[in-house]
Design a protein around this motif. Structure first.
Motif, short mmCIF file in Angstrom:
data_model
loop_
_atom_site.label_atom_id
_atom_site.label_comp_id
_atom_site.label_asym_id
_atom_site.label_seq_id
_atom_site.Cartn_x
_atom_site.Cartn_y
_atom_site.Cartn_z
N ARG A 18 51.05 -79.25 47.54
CA ARG A 18 50.60 -80.36 46.70
C ARG A 18 49.20 -80.05 46.20
N ILE A 19 48.75 -80.79 45.22
CA ILE A 19 47.47 -80.50 44.58
C ILE A 19 46.30 -80.60 45.56
N GLY A 20 46.37 -81.52 46.52
CA GLY A 20 45.30 -81.65 47.50
C GLY A 20 45.19 -80.41 48.39
N GLU A 21 46.35 -79.85 48.76
CA GLU A 21 46.36 -78.63 49.58
C GLU A 21 45.78 -77.46 48.79
N ASP A 49 60.07 -86.21 41.15
CA ASP A 49 60.49 -87.38 40.37
C ASP A 49 59.35 -88.39 40.25
N ALA A 50 58.47 -88.41 41.24
CA ALA A 50 57.33 -89.33 41.23
C ALA A 50 56.17 -88.77 40.41
N GLY A 51 56.30 -87.54 39.89
CA GLY A 51 55.25 -86.97 39.06
C GLY A 51 54.22 -86.14 39.80
N GLN A 52 54.41 -85.95 41.11
CA GLN A 52 53.47 -85.14 41.87
C GLN A 52 53.64 -83.67 41.52
N ARG A 53 52.52 -82.96 41.47
CA ARG A 53 52.56 -81.52 41.21
C ARG A 53 52.94 -80.77 42.48
N LEU A 54 53.82 -79.79 42.33
CA LEU A 54 54.18 -78.91 43.43
C LEU A 54 53.94 -77.47 42.98
N TYR A 55 52.94 -76.84 43.60
CA TYR A 55 52.57 -75.47 43.26
C TYR A 55 53.31 -74.49 44.16
#
Length: 116
Positions: A18-21, A49-55
């Motif tokens: 996730r973006i925070g990580e 689906d919730a719009g969170q970024r997954l790198y």
């Protein structure tokens, strides 16, 4: 053309981040990561689906390389973009074979676990 070698941060052995990580690993604010997504088209995190970024791990490695170019080698955004464009076959930018195999293995394992 060498990748940063001075105390490279440890990237956990995970499939997605996730973006925070990614922000903690790269030691830059999330806003910088979002800005770099606009400036460097090769950074394309997937969205939930919730719009969170997954790198992916390869995205994190690319972000660390971009940070090295901008902060340590003092490239401009434009210069870093050109450097990445001409160095596409550069091993420091492209993920190595072992990284790709690890990602595929982790992805297959996750699919197996989902199936039961």
């Amino acid at each position: 053309m060498n990748a940063p070698t001075e105390n490279p941060p440890d990237i956990p052995d995970k499939l997605f981040f996730r973006i925070g990580e990614v922000s903690r690993i790269a030691q830059v604010p999330p806003s910088v990561l979002r800005f770099w997504e606009n400036e460097f088209p090769r950074i394309k995190p997937q969205r939930t689906d919730a719009g969170q970024r997954l790198y992916r791990r390869s995205d994190v490695e690319l972000i660390l390389w971009i940070k090295h170019l901008l902060y340590e080698r003092k490239f401009t955004i434009k210069g870093a973009r050109q450097h990445l464009k001409k160095g596409r076959s550069d091993a420091a930018v492209a993920p190595d074979k072992d990284t790709v195999i690890k990602e595929l293995y982790a992805e297959l394992k996750a699919i197996r676990d989902m199936l039961g």
